[in-house]
Write a protein that holds these residues in place. Structure first.
Motif, PDB file in Angstrom:
ATOM      1  N   GLN A 148       0.840  -1.182   0.000  1.00 33.13           N
ATOM      2  CA  GLN A 148       0.000   0.000   0.000  1.00 33.13           C
ATOM      3  C   GLN A 148       0.887   1.247   0.000  1.00 33.13           C
ATOM      4  O   GLN A 148       1.893   1.296   0.689  1.00 33.13           O
ATOM      5  N   HIS A 149       0.527   2.231  -0.795  1.00 29.01           N
ATOM      6  CA  HIS A 149       1.255   3.489  -0.990  1.00 29.01           C
ATOM      7  C   HIS A 149       2.438   3.347  -1.939  1.00 29.01           C
ATOM      8  O   HIS A 149       3.072   4.341  -2.273  1.00 29.01           O
ATOM      9  N   SER A 168      -0.139   3.504  -5.627  1.00 28.43           N
ATOM     10  CA  SER A 168       0.638   4.635  -5.143  1.00 28.43           C
ATOM     11  C   SER A 168      -0.200   5.499  -4.209  1.00 28.43           C
ATOM     12  O   SER A 168      -1.437   5.454  -4.230  1.00 28.43           O
ATOM     13  N   THR A 169       0.473   6.286  -3.388  1.00 26.11           N
ATOM     14  CA  THR A 169      -0.220   7.192  -2.476  1.00 26.11           C
ATOM     15  C   THR A 169      -1.123   8.148  -3.244  1.00 26.11           C
ATOM     16  O   THR A 169      -2.266   8.404  -2.841  1.00 26.11           O
ATOM     17  N   HIS A 170      -0.609   8.659  -4.348  1.00 28.07           N
ATOM     18  CA  HIS A 170      -1.373   9.636  -5.136  1.00 28.07           C
ATOM     19  C   HIS A 170      -2.682   9.041  -5.649  1.00 28.07           C
ATOM     20  O   HIS A 170      -3.722   9.704  -5.664  1.00 28.07           O
ATOM     21  N   LEU A 228      -4.564   6.865  -4.327  1.00 28.31           N
ATOM     22  CA  LEU A 228      -5.556   6.590  -3.291  1.00 28.31           C
ATOM     23  C   LEU A 228      -6.561   7.730  -3.148  1.00 28.31           C
ATOM     24  O   LEU A 228      -7.620   7.560  -2.534  1.00 28.31           O
ATOM     25  N   TYR A 259      -6.946   5.159  -9.099  1.00 24.13           N
ATOM     26  CA  TYR A 259      -6.856   3.897  -8.374  1.00 24.13           C
ATOM     27  C   TYR A 259      -7.173   2.731  -9.314  1.00 24.13           C
ATOM     28  O   TYR A 259      -6.493   1.691  -9.298  1.00 24.13           O
ATOM     29  N   ARG A 281      11.697   5.083   2.757  1.00 27.96           N
ATOM     30  CA  ARG A 281      10.968   6.068   1.962  1.00 27.96           C
ATOM     31  C   ARG A 281      10.990   7.405   2.690  1.00 27.96           C
ATOM     32  O   ARG A 281      10.859   7.460   3.914  1.00 27.96           O
ATOM     33  N   SER A 287      -0.510  -4.741  -0.115  1.00 27.22           N
ATOM     34  CA  SER A 287      -1.366  -4.008  -1.044  1.00 27.22           C
ATOM     35  C   SER A 287      -2.805  -4.514  -1.013  1.00 27.22           C
ATOM     36  O   SER A 287      -3.063  -5.718  -0.952  1.00 27.22           O
ATOM     37  N   SER A 331      -6.830   7.617   7.106  1.00 29.86           N
ATOM     38  CA  SER A 331      -6.658   7.517   5.665  1.00 29.86           C
ATOM     39  C   SER A 331      -7.982   7.695   4.955  1.00 29.86           C
ATOM     40  O   SER A 331      -8.048   8.242   3.862  1.00 29.86           O
ATOM     41  N   SER A 356      -9.321  10.486   1.994  1.00 30.44           N
ATOM     42  CA  SER A 356      -9.687   9.894   0.712  1.00 30.44           C
ATOM     43  C   SER A 356     -11.196   9.804   0.558  1.00 30.44           C
ATOM     44  O   SER A 356     -11.744   8.723   0.421  1.00 30.44           O
TER      45      SER A 356
END
Length: 578
Positions: A403-404, A408-410, A412, A418, A446, A456, A487, A491
């Motif tokens: 996950q992330h 990717s974070t973007h 989400l 997504y 990171r 994921s 989160s 989102s």
């Protein structure tokens, strides 16, 4: 009841043979094959992807059959063959006439897993991929503690497949979401003498931004390294051009001295330069001398961080366009992770010894000097998922299923993005003809630190009957999952259709992490309320503890940086008060 089938076979002679074999099997199964597709309940368009004209010819036939389908004169339309695999996404997403793509290679479990994955996307033309192979191996899920262990486990499977099952290196591929992920894989392959190639890209240590940073580090260690000097002196651009370098080089040869000596005293060596250029040379020389002083005091990780910031490399990358700049920044971050890992491992071996620049350069030279010329041997392919479109391999490893990272974070924050990430996952899985492995790490470096990572969500899209865990004594166990409310708050556009409920494959013997009051660590017994000093974050108080052994984690409130969750296996700290 007998079902009628019409066959259209396009392409080379080999494809005609495949068509005859397919027709034979269909007749054996009791299907009636019509000489003309008009009136058939099912039309199979069999293609060959190795003739350029076959694509346009196939499209013409698809459109023609689509017109008959609208008139009710034919039933379903399936496309098969090499070209269908090569242009699978275009056919699936852009041709509503087609009801499905018939896989020529992928095995049963992989194909059904792929159908599970793509079925969660709302914005798609609903189609199903089929396979002529009715047996095969389930997808293998590999769990690793960190990215280095992930690379090591992948390497172990590759060596096993080569030695015990005779799978050629050239028939295996590792796919990943970002270029930076190749670094631990490449390092592990070099150390294990496994031949590899990076498809449609450069090896990690051959990428310009990595060579730039290493050029600075080598120049700091040895100012008489001319190759390092030439790379660093005008990176990023600081107005010291090729003409100036040429003048310095000529003077160096004439006076038989290193080019660095000429740089520091151009007037003494009769180099004709204007005042502005001389000032720029002095500024550069002063910066390198300052780095050399820092190298005597700072451990290698902190030194490299200062070099990237003060040299202007970081600022230069921030100015680059979104896609290229992001990829290069990810590579620099991955390099920082490798430096931190090297320093951390050295501390474990000798806790009292500081790790300086020379120690790291000795290690990295083994990786950058590795002979990777094309010797004709079959090689494992490393590539991004984007580069893998249209390709097929006997065995595929999809690394970094976290996950992330993937998604990717973007992505989400956007249901559309997504779903695009999920489509990429679908592409990755369907590159496998026979075996597919998915791997993820519980921690990865990171944004300047090692962060814990979650498996994921995309893995949960696959029915667990098509997955087995990496080790035979591990079994899948369902558990309820409550998503982190923080989160969700960030989102609001994620919906239940695009984001299915979480279902995690758990290892027997690795229960859901429970809160505990104390944990035995290499520094001593750590308790809730303990005060400690962390090597990087300073003084902090333990707020909570969970897990055990290698999975033990702590929530710590640091005086200087606030709250952090640390995987204790990698944390370097001393306990001040219990």
């Amino acid at each position: 009841m007998t079902h009628t089938i019409g066959m259209i076979s396009l392409g080379c002679a080999k494809n005609q043979v495949n068509a005859e074999q397919m027709l034979y099997l269909l007749r054996q199964a009791g299907y009636e094959i019509l000489p003309d597709p008009d009136g058939a309940e099912l039309v199979i368009i069999n293609t060959c992807g190795f003739i350029d004209s076959a694509k346009e010819e196939a499209i013409d036939h698809i459109l023609a059959m689509g017109a008959l389908k609208q008139e009710g004169r034919v039933g379903k339309i399936l496309v098969t063959g090499c070209l269908a695999q090569r242009y699978q996404e275009e056919i699936v997403n852009e041709m509503p006439e087609v009801d499905g793509v018939l896989g020529t290679g992928s095995y049963y479990d992989i194909v059904h897993a792929a159908n599970d994955i793509i079925s969660h996307n709302q914005h798609q033309i609903q189609k199903t991929i089929f396979s002529k192979n009715d047996t095969g191996e389930p997808i293998v899920l590999i769990k690793a503690e960190n990215d280095r262990e992930e690379a090591s486990k992948i390497c172990g499977h590759i060596k096993r497949l080569k030695a015990k099952e005779g799978v050629d290196y050239g028939r295996m591929a590792i796919l990943y979401r970002t270029n930076a992920q190749s670094r631990p894989l490449e390092e592990t392959f070099i150390k294990n003498n496994i031949p590899y190639k990076v498809y449609a890209g450069q090896s990690f240590y051959e990428r310009k931004e990595i060579k730039d940073v290493l050029g600075y580090l080598r120049l700091i260690q040895n100012p008489y390294d001319e190759a390092a000097f030439r790379r660093a002196v005008n990176t990023p651009t600081r107005g010291i051009g090729d003409t100036t370098i040429q003048k310095l080089t000529v003077a160096s040869h004439q006076h038989n001295v290193p080019i660095w000596a000429v740089l520091e005293n151009p007037t003494e060596y009769e180099v004709k330069l204007n005042r502005g250029t001389i000032a720029k040379l002095k500024m550069f020389a002063g910066m390198i001398r300052e780095f050399q002083s820092l190298a005597q005091e700072l451990e290698v990780y902190d030194l490299v961080k200062q070099v990237i910031l003060q040299s202007g490399i970081n600022a230069s990358l921030l100015k680059e366009n979104e896609q290229d700049g992001e990829s290069k920044r990810e590579n620099i971050n991955e390099l920082m992770g490798s430096v931190y890992r090297f320093m951390h491992d050295s501390h474990l071996e000798s806790p009292e010894k500081k790790v300086f620049l020379g120690d790291y350069l000795s290690e990295v030279s083994l990786l950058t000097d590795a002979d990777r010329h094309d010797d004709g041997r079959p090689k494992v392919t490393l590539m991004t998922i984007h580069a893998a479109k249209g390709m097929e391999f006997d065995t595929v490893f999809v690394a970094g299923m976290e996950q992330h990272l993937f998604p990717s974070t973007h992505s989400l924050l956007s249901p559309r993005e997504y779903e695009e990430e999920r489509r990429l996952f679908y592409v990755a899985v369907t590159r496998a003809e026979k075996r597919c492995f998915l791997s993820y790490a519980c921690s990865r470096f990171r944004n300047g630190k090692f962060d814990t990572a979650e498996q994921s969500d995309f893995i949960d899209d696959i029915n667990e009957k098509y997955i087995r865990l990496d080790r035979p004594h591990l079994i899948p166990v369902e558990r309820s999952y409550v998503r982190n409310t923080a989160s969700v708050a960030h989102s609001p556009s994620r919906n239940s259709a695009a984001m299915p409920p979480r279902r995690v494959l758990r290892a027997q013997g690795y229960p859901i992490t429970d809160k505990v009051e104390e944990i035995l660590t290499k520094a001593g017994v750590l308790k809730v309320g303990s005060i400690l000093h962390h090597q990087r974050f300073g003084k902090g108080t333990v707020e909570g503890l969970e897990g055990s052994g290698e999975n033990a984690m702590a929530d710590i409130i640091f005086d200087m940086v606030g709250k952090k969750k640390l995987l204790l296996k990698f944390a370097v700290f001393t306990i001040l008060e219990e």
